[in-house]
Every structure is written in structure tokens, then in C-alpha cells.
Design a protein around this motif. Structure first.
Motif, mmCIF file in Angstrom:
data_model
loop_
_atom_site.group_PDB
_atom_site.id
_atom_site.type_symbol
_atom_site.label_atom_id
_atom_site.label_comp_id
_atom_site.label_asym_id
_atom_site.label_seq_id
_atom_site.Cartn_x
_atom_site.Cartn_y
_atom_site.Cartn_z
ATOM 1 N N PHE A 196 -34.086 40.849 17.258
ATOM 2 C CA PHE A 196 -32.975 41.135 18.164
ATOM 3 C C PHE A 196 -33.501 41.281 19.597
ATOM 4 N N TYR A 197 -34.620 41.966 19.726
ATOM 5 C CA TYR A 197 -35.246 42.158 21.036
ATOM 6 C C TYR A 197 -35.558 40.806 21.672
ATOM 7 N N GLY A 198 -36.014 39.850 20.853
ATOM 8 C CA GLY A 198 -36.257 38.507 21.355
ATOM 9 C C GLY A 198 -35.004 37.863 21.927
ATOM 10 N N LEU A 199 -33.883 38.095 21.272
ATOM 11 C CA LEU A 199 -32.608 37.553 21.766
ATOM 12 C C LEU A 199 -32.170 38.250 23.043
ATOM 13 N N TYR A 200 -32.380 39.572 23.129
ATOM 14 C CA TYR A 200 -32.062 40.274 24.369
ATOM 15 C C TYR A 200 -32.853 39.671 25.529
ATOM 16 N N LEU A 201 -34.128 39.399 25.276
ATOM 17 C CA LEU A 201 -34.982 38.813 26.312
ATOM 18 C C LEU A 201 -34.483 37.434 26.727
ATOM 19 N N PHE A 202 -34.082 36.651 25.734
ATOM 20 C CA PHE A 202 -33.570 35.308 26.034
ATOM 21 C C PHE A 202 -32.358 35.391 26.951
ATOM 22 N N ILE A 203 -31.426 36.272 26.631
ATOM 23 C CA ILE A 203 -30.231 36.441 27.459
ATOM 24 C C ILE A 203 -30.602 36.977 28.833
#
Length: 360
Positions: A108-115
Motif C-alpha cells: 500500500f505504501y508503494g501505491l501511496y508513493l506512486f500517487i
């Protein structure tokens, strides 16, 4: 000295967050949230607050990393590429870990970073707008999709996680730390990372804002059953983590603001203290410690407690909360000394170094 104080305060908050996650995760597997003993109630206080602060600090870290007043177009492009590579690294690492640990937060943290790559260089107010929008989107989704879809709440298993519809639903709506609304914590952290923490007024304002959110909502949650008779309203007010409804979001964001501001303020008095500096080093290696406690820590506790670790969590047989608290403290002490020794030879933690090499 102001900059050093800011960094140490930030890292001390991260050390607190990882310690809290030790307690929450060890208790989730080996303990019981239904334990009404004083120690059991104490452990339950860390539920929600630790992981939410962990995400807020992650957003704050990205903002601090990109906090220069002016960047050239080429510098912005380079920073975005670095953040994108880190996002991919954490997303893949988290997916691999989720095979072992179903409640993983890293992917999930990876997705937050992507956004975040699309928000990095926007005016600061857009971070708060993003927080508000993500909370609104989540509550709209609640009206469309039953939150319990895919869940077995008795065992905390997500039954169709590895199907395409289940993975998308879990990732963006009703997973442990789904993009909506959890990215609100991340973007709120980005906002904090843009503030001037060398000013005392900044620390005071953030703390007071946090108190204005946390205290009234917490009092309302405690008194809800005595004030209201509508069961659905009481459930909305007292909902905890799953689902993360508005009262939970406001109270945990408020607590996070208070705690971060508190560490930013108090750290200025202990800049030269060796223990505090080593504790800050522990906070700098949260990725390494997060993985370690979910693998090495879980295995060791399983052997010591005699309770086998499996993919299922929240089982009926539980370890006494005092043992969970003791093991969490001992594990954190080992984390502290590992960080202290590692720092004498290397600048970053083991997994932090790997991530930086991949993303550089």
C-alpha cells in the motif's frame, strides 16, 4: 541546529511508530483484542495509532526529501523517477511479504508513493485537498460496496485477495490500509513535511490542531453508548480500523499531529544525547525493522510461546498480554542496539541501502 532538531524529532517519531507496530502485530497474531485486563487494554491503545502515524511519517519523509524552494525541470524529473522506483520496490516487496503476513502495509505504501509523484511539486494546499477527497471517496464507496465484502472477520482473512476483483477491491477500498482513505494520512504527512519546523509557532499550531481533533472525538467515542440509543450511529462513532470511518480518521490524524509536534519540540532539548541519537538511528531503519519483526520476530515469539505462526491471525488461543508487551520491548531493544552497531559502519539500514541502490 534547527535542521538537526527537525530530523531527530522526525526520526524519534518513526522509532515510536515502529515500536507501536511491534505491539500491534505481535498482539494481533499471538494475543487477543478482547482481553480486558489492564495490560490488554494498554496494548489495544496502540491499535490504529501506530500504523496511521507510520503512514503520516512516510508522507512527511517524501516531502522533506523534496523540500527545496526551487527545482529545475530536470531535477524534478529525476526526483520523480527516484520516488517511482522506490514505490515499485516497496510494492513488490510488500506483495511478497503479504504471502507470509496478510496485513502487510508496504505494498500500500508503494501505491501511496506512486500517487505522490503526481503531487510532489504542487502547492502545499493540494495535499490537504487530496486528504479530504480521499476520505470523501471512501465514504461514497461505502454506500456502493459493502465493506465486509471479501472479509472473514472471525479470522481476519480476505478470502478472494488473489483474484483480480478481490485484489482491486482490497487495494483501493477495504484492505487493511487501502488507498482510500489511507492515503489521507500520507498526504497529510506531506503537508507536515512542507512546514517550517524550526519555528516554535509551527509546533504549537500543529499540536493544538491535533488536540482539537483528537480530544473531542475521543470523548465522543468513549461516551457514545451513554449519549445515543441508535445502534448504527454508535457503531459509526466507535468503529476502529476496519472500517476506518470519519471519527476514527479524525482521532488518529489528531493523535498523529500531537505526537509528531511533541517529538519535534522535545527533541531540541536532547540533540547531543547519545541515547536519543541512537534512538533516532532506530527510526531511520524502520523498513528493515518492519520486515525483521514480521519474519524473525514472529518466528522467535512463536518458538518461545509454543503457539505456531500461520497465515491466519486473530485466533482464539492467546498469549498473556504481559508476555506480548515484554517481547515487544525486548525486540525493540534488540532493534535499538542493532541500529546503533550498524550505524558505526553504514549510513543506512540494510533494506534502506538496497532500496536506495535500486532507486538511484
Amino acid at each position: 541546529m534547527g535542521n538537526k532538531s527537525r530530523i531527530i524529532g522526525f526520526d524519534l517519531a518513526r522509532a515510536y511508530a515502529i515500536f507501536g507496530m511491534y505491539i500491534v502485530n505481535f498482539n494481533m497474531v499471538f494475543g487477543s483484542y478482547n482481553d480486558t485486563s489492564p495490560v490488554g487494554k494498554f496494548l489495544s491503545l496502540f491499535s490504529g495509532n501506530s500504523s496511521t502515524i507510520f503512514v503520516m511519517l512516510a508522507g512527511m519523509g517524501i516531502a522533506l526529501m523534496t523540500n527545496r524552494p526551487h527545482y529545475t525541470a530536470e531535477e524534478r524529473k529525476k526526483l520523480r523517477h527516484i520516488v517511482l522506483k522506490r514505490a515499485l520496490f516497496l510494492f513488490v516487496l510488500g506483495l511478497l511479504l503479504s504471502i507470509w503476513w496478510p496485513a502487510d502495509i508496504l505494498h500500500f505504501y508503494g501505491l501511496y508513493l506512486f500517487i505522490a509523484t503526481f503531487l510532489l511539486f504542487l502547492p502545499t494546499r493540494y495535499y490537504l485537498i487530496a486528504s479530504i477527497l480521499s476520505i470523501l471517496v471512501f465514504h461514497v464507496l461505502l454506500l456502493i460496496i459493502p465493506f465486509e465484502k471479501g472479509w472473514n472477520f472471525d479470522t481476519l482473512e480476505y478470502t478472494d485477495l488473489w483474484s483480480i476483483p478481490g485484489f482491486i477491491r482490497n487495494t483501493f477500498y477495504n484492505g487493511w490500509n487501502s488507498v482510500f482513505p489511507w492515503i489521507a494520512y500520507f498526504t497529510t504527512g506531506m503537508y507536515l513535511g512542507r512546514l517550517n519546523w524550526t519555528l516554535l509557532i509551527t509546533k504549537k499550531r500543529v499540536f493544538l490542531l491535533g488536540a482539537a481533533l483528537f480530544i473531542p472525538v475521543t470523548i465522543l467515542q468513549i461516551c457514545a453508548q451513554n449519549i445515543f440509543t441508535n445502534k448504527e450511529l454508535i457503531e459509526i462513532i466507535t468503529a476502529d480500523y476496519l472500517p476506518p470511518l470519519l471519527p476514527f480518521l479524525l482521532s488518529t490524524i489528531g493523535f498523529g499531529l500531537m505526537l509528531i509536534a511533541g517529538f519535534m519540540y522535545s527533541s531540541s532539548f536532547f540533540l547531543e544525547n547519545k541515547f536519543i541519537q541512537n534512538l533516532a538511528t532506530t527510526g531511520q531503519m524502520t523498513l528493515t525493522h518492519y520486515i525483521a519483526h514480521l519474519t524473525i520476530g514472529m518466528i522467535i515469539f512463536s518458538l518461545l510461546s509454543g503457539k505456531p505462526y500461520g497465515a491466519k491471525i486473530n485466533q482464539t488461543d492467546s498469549v498473556h498480554p504481559l508476555w506480548i508487551l515484554t517481547f515487544s520491548i525486548v525486540h525493540f531493544i534488540f532493534s535499538y542496539y542493532f541500529s546503533k552497531i550498524w550505524k558505526t559502519k553504514y549510513k543506512n539500514g540494510p533494506l534502506e541501502t538496497l532500496m536506495r541502490k535500486i532507486s538511484s
